[in-house]
Design a protein around this motif. Sequence first.
Motif, mmCIF file in Angstrom:
data_model
loop_
_atom_site.group_PDB
_atom_site.id
_atom_site.type_symbol
_atom_site.label_atom_id
_atom_site.label_comp_id
_atom_site.label_asym_id
_atom_site.label_seq_id
_atom_site.Cartn_x
_atom_site.Cartn_y
_atom_site.Cartn_z
ATOM 1 N N THR A 1 79.201 -28.458 63.925
ATOM 2 C CA THR A 1 77.888 -28.765 64.490
ATOM 3 C C THR A 1 77.808 -28.296 65.938
ATOM 4 N N LYS A 2 78.897 -28.536 66.697
ATOM 5 C CA LYS A 2 78.928 -28.066 68.076
ATOM 6 C C LYS A 2 78.835 -26.543 68.139
ATOM 7 N N ASP B 1 77.355 -24.621 65.931
ATOM 8 C CA ASP B 1 75.967 -24.268 65.630
ATOM 9 C C ASP B 1 75.075 -24.455 66.857
ATOM 10 N N GLU B 2 75.300 -25.570 67.560
ATOM 11 C CA GLU B 2 74.506 -25.814 68.763
ATOM 12 C C GLU B 2 74.764 -24.740 69.817
ATOM 13 N N ALA C 1 73.022 -21.545 68.724
ATOM 14 C CA ALA C 1 71.576 -21.660 68.912
ATOM 15 C C ALA C 1 71.216 -21.501 70.390
ATOM 16 N N GLN C 2 72.029 -22.115 71.278
ATOM 17 C CA GLN C 2 71.781 -21.979 72.707
ATOM 18 C C GLN C 2 71.974 -20.527 73.150
#
Length: 401
Positions: free
Chosen positions: A242-243, A245-246, A249-250
Amino acid sequence: MRLVATGLLVLMAAIFLAARQFDHLHPAIGYIRAFSEAAMVGGLADWFAVTALFRHPLHLPIPHTAIIPRNKDRIAGTLAAFLRDNFLIPRVVARRMQRVDVARAVGRWLADPGAGRGRLRAGIGRLAADMLEALDQERLGGMAKRALAERLRGLEIAPLLGRALETAMKENRHRPLLDGIVHWAAKILDANEDMIRQMVHERSGSVMRWTGLDETLANKIIAGLAKLIGDMAEDAGHPLRTKADEGLAQLAHDLQHDPDKRARVEAFKNELLDNPALGDWWLGVWESGRAALLRLARDPDRVLSGELGGALRQLGETLQGDARLAETINRFVRRAAVGAASDYGDGIVRLVSDTIRGWDAQTITGRLENAVGRDLQYIRINGTLVGGLVGVAIHTADAVL
């Protein structure tokens, strides 16, 4: 054909002379004489008309003769205007290209390359091979490298990368990349267990080494890392995933909207383009591509019989069967043709016009006469025969009346 037309005229003259000598023997000979006499008139008239297009008949400066040499500049302008108005206007090109199915034509040829065998295919292959061998490869490769580099320098790639990454994440196409990174980390851990143990041993105190706790600690570290990597591989919703992916995305957002990030990407791109190693790599790729094209041009059957041939045949079948792909390719070809007409149409027109204006009278006369001379000699033949038939008709009318 000139000999045939002239020979027919001479034959009519011989028949006329013979008919004139024996005209008193039978009334039918009068018809032969009338035919041959009118045929000579028709043949001579058409000879004069055909000759007057290209030169002065009998070298006499008769007005309105040698039409083409005297008007070559006007012909050049007219031909250039004809090309521009009928072929090189974007809307005309677009309308004509609507009827051209390039994708399926290429697909049929790729699916069955044998159908293209023959003199044309061999000639094209030899021409392509000669051109590839004649070109200065170092200079040509350098030109291609500079053109590519200039194109890349003028293109800001950070927003493109950001949009591509954002689209991939929306469709979960980045997941295989993360899976690959996790599997790669597992292999790295397996291959470097001894190095981890050595690092723990060197950084442990003498008490830990004497009691063997350094080995226990190293095992715990390795086991913990292995479990973490295993959990990430099995659980798509793992917190570290999840990190990641974040973070991606950033990164996609920053590549599109952060001026500092975009500037750093552009600086890296320019440094990469200025690196001589990249230029050497590109020249190697260019030379490899040229060598492959040469092999294909010299022996297309041998090249197309291998894996490349199978891939090309599969591509050909896809082009014939996939309507959406075919339409996409045809649309691209149409746009390319229209763009070429818009960008280079005036240049092509000027090239044609200036080339014809640069020819001397003898050159333009010879080329046009060679192009249409056979048909013009047929005009002479037809004029001789039609003139003879008219002469017979007039003689018949005179005899009846």
